[in-house]
Motif scaffolding. Sequence first.
Motif, PDB file in Angstrom:
ATOM      1  N   VAL A 129      -5.082   6.679  -0.772  1.00 39.44           N
ATOM      2  CA  VAL A 129      -4.623   7.857  -0.490  1.00 39.44           C
ATOM      3  C   VAL A 129      -4.005   7.750   1.112  1.00 39.44           C
ATOM      4  O   VAL A 129      -3.115   8.317   1.371  1.00 39.44           O
ATOM      5  CB  VAL A 129      -5.882   8.839   0.026  1.00 39.44           C
ATOM      6  N   ALA A 130      -4.635   6.922   2.067  1.00 40.81           N
ATOM      7  CA  ALA A 130      -3.646   6.506   3.099  1.00 40.81           C
ATOM      8  C   ALA A 130      -2.477   6.055   2.816  1.00 40.81           C
ATOM      9  O   ALA A 130      -1.453   6.404   3.782  1.00 40.81           O
ATOM     10  CB  ALA A 130      -4.815   5.638   3.994  1.00 40.81           C
ATOM     11  N   ALA A 131      -2.238   5.287   1.849  1.00 41.70           N
ATOM     12  CA  ALA A 131      -0.887   4.547   1.750  1.00 41.70           C
ATOM     13  C   ALA A 131       0.177   5.756   1.441  1.00 41.70           C
ATOM     14  O   ALA A 131       1.006   5.670   1.571  1.00 41.70           O
ATOM     15  CB  ALA A 131      -0.851   3.592   0.637  1.00 41.70           C
ATOM     16  N   VAL A 132      -0.546   6.347   0.459  1.00 43.40           N
ATOM     17  CA  VAL A 132       0.272   7.885  -0.085  1.00 43.40           C
ATOM     18  C   VAL A 132       0.903   8.536   1.261  1.00 43.40           C
ATOM     19  O   VAL A 132       1.912   9.055   1.363  1.00 43.40           O
ATOM     20  CB  VAL A 132      -0.299   8.470  -1.062  1.00 43.40           C
ATOM     21  N   LYS A 133      -0.415   8.761   2.047  1.00 45.05           N
ATOM     22  CA  LYS A 133      -0.036   9.650   3.289  1.00 45.05           C
ATOM     23  C   LYS A 133       1.051   9.076   4.241  1.00 45.05           C
ATOM     24  O   LYS A 133       1.882   9.561   4.726  1.00 45.05           O
ATOM     25  CB  LYS A 133      -1.238   9.866   4.021  1.00 45.05           C
ATOM     26  N   ARG A 134       0.803   7.652   4.512  1.00 44.95           N
ATOM     27  CA  ARG A 134       1.978   6.937   5.103  1.00 44.95           C
ATOM     28  C   ARG A 134       3.304   7.013   4.559  1.00 44.95           C
ATOM     29  O   ARG A 134       4.104   7.175   5.283  1.00 44.95           O
ATOM     30  CB  ARG A 134       1.346   5.519   5.306  1.00 44.95           C
ATOM     31  N   LYS A 135       3.379   6.867   3.311  1.00 47.77           N
ATOM     32  CA  LYS A 135       4.482   6.933   2.730  1.00 47.77           C
ATOM     33  C   LYS A 135       5.070   8.361   2.921  1.00 47.77           C
ATOM     34  O   LYS A 135       6.425   8.561   3.141  1.00 47.77           O
ATOM     35  CB  LYS A 135       4.442   6.680   1.202  1.00 47.77           C
ATOM     36  N   GLU A 136       4.451   9.495   2.762  1.00 49.03           N
ATOM     37  CA  GLU A 136       4.739  10.743   2.946  1.00 49.03           C
ATOM     38  C   GLU A 136       5.132  10.880   4.319  1.00 49.03           C
ATOM     39  O   GLU A 136       6.333  11.646   4.569  1.00 49.03           O
ATOM     40  CB  GLU A 136       3.767  11.721   2.490  1.00 49.03           C
ATOM     41  N   GLU A 137       4.442  10.446   5.394  1.00 49.34           N
ATOM     42  CA  GLU A 137       4.866  10.636   6.642  1.00 49.34           C
ATOM     43  C   GLU A 137       6.122  10.009   6.865  1.00 49.34           C
ATOM     44  O   GLU A 137       6.746  10.410   7.663  1.00 49.34           O
ATOM     45  CB  GLU A 137       3.790   9.943   7.507  1.00 49.34           C
ATOM     46  N   GLU A 138       6.037   8.620   6.460  1.00 47.63           N
ATOM     47  CA  GLU A 138       7.637   7.964   6.566  1.00 47.63           C
ATOM     48  C   GLU A 138       8.701   8.640   6.123  1.00 47.63           C
ATOM     49  O   GLU A 138       9.732   8.868   6.794  1.00 47.63           O
ATOM     50  CB  GLU A 138       7.463   6.589   5.844  1.00 47.63           C
ATOM     51  N   GLU A 139       8.361   9.323   5.012  1.00 43.65           N
ATOM     52  CA  GLU A 139       9.677  10.255   4.260  1.00 43.65           C
ATOM     53  C   GLU A 139       9.885  11.462   5.188  1.00 43.65           C
ATOM     54  O   GLU A 139      11.123  11.739   5.319  1.00 43.65           O
ATOM     55  CB  GLU A 139       9.185  10.649   2.996  1.00 43.65           C
ATOM     56  N   LEU A 140       8.798  11.968   5.577  1.00 46.42           N
ATOM     57  CA  LEU A 140       8.994  13.159   6.687  1.00 46.42           C
ATOM     58  C   LEU A 140       9.469  12.822   7.700  1.00 46.42           C
ATOM     59  O   LEU A 140      10.494  13.301   8.382  1.00 46.42           O
ATOM     60  CB  LEU A 140       7.635  13.714   6.737  1.00 46.42           C
TER      61      LEU A 140
END
Length: 110
Positions: free
Chosen positions: A7-18
């Motif tokens: 979940v943390a990796a997905v959040k980091r990926k979403e944050e990076e995309e944002l």
Amino acid sequence: MAPTMAVAAVKRKEEEELRKRNQELEKELRESREREEQTKKELRKIWQRLRVAEEAEERLCSQLGELEAESVNQARAYNAHIVSLLDQLSKASSSVVVNNHRSSAPISIL
């Protein structure tokens, strides 16, 4: 703990995309503002050229009016001169007719 890491990796990926999307939007905004500023500069230049053209048009109209008035005056003077010449010609013609009439009259001897 593996699901939390996922979940943390997905959040980091979403944050990076944002963040990337935010950077792209900020770049587009800067470019848009630059285009807007460039357009404003061009508009000011066009406005200035328009003012110059309008002032030139006003000067030309004024000069044209003056030339028209001058041409009317010249035409009137020319017409008056022609009338004067016609009058002189008429008088001269009358004088010639009178002189011809006198010279062709029979001479009587008493």
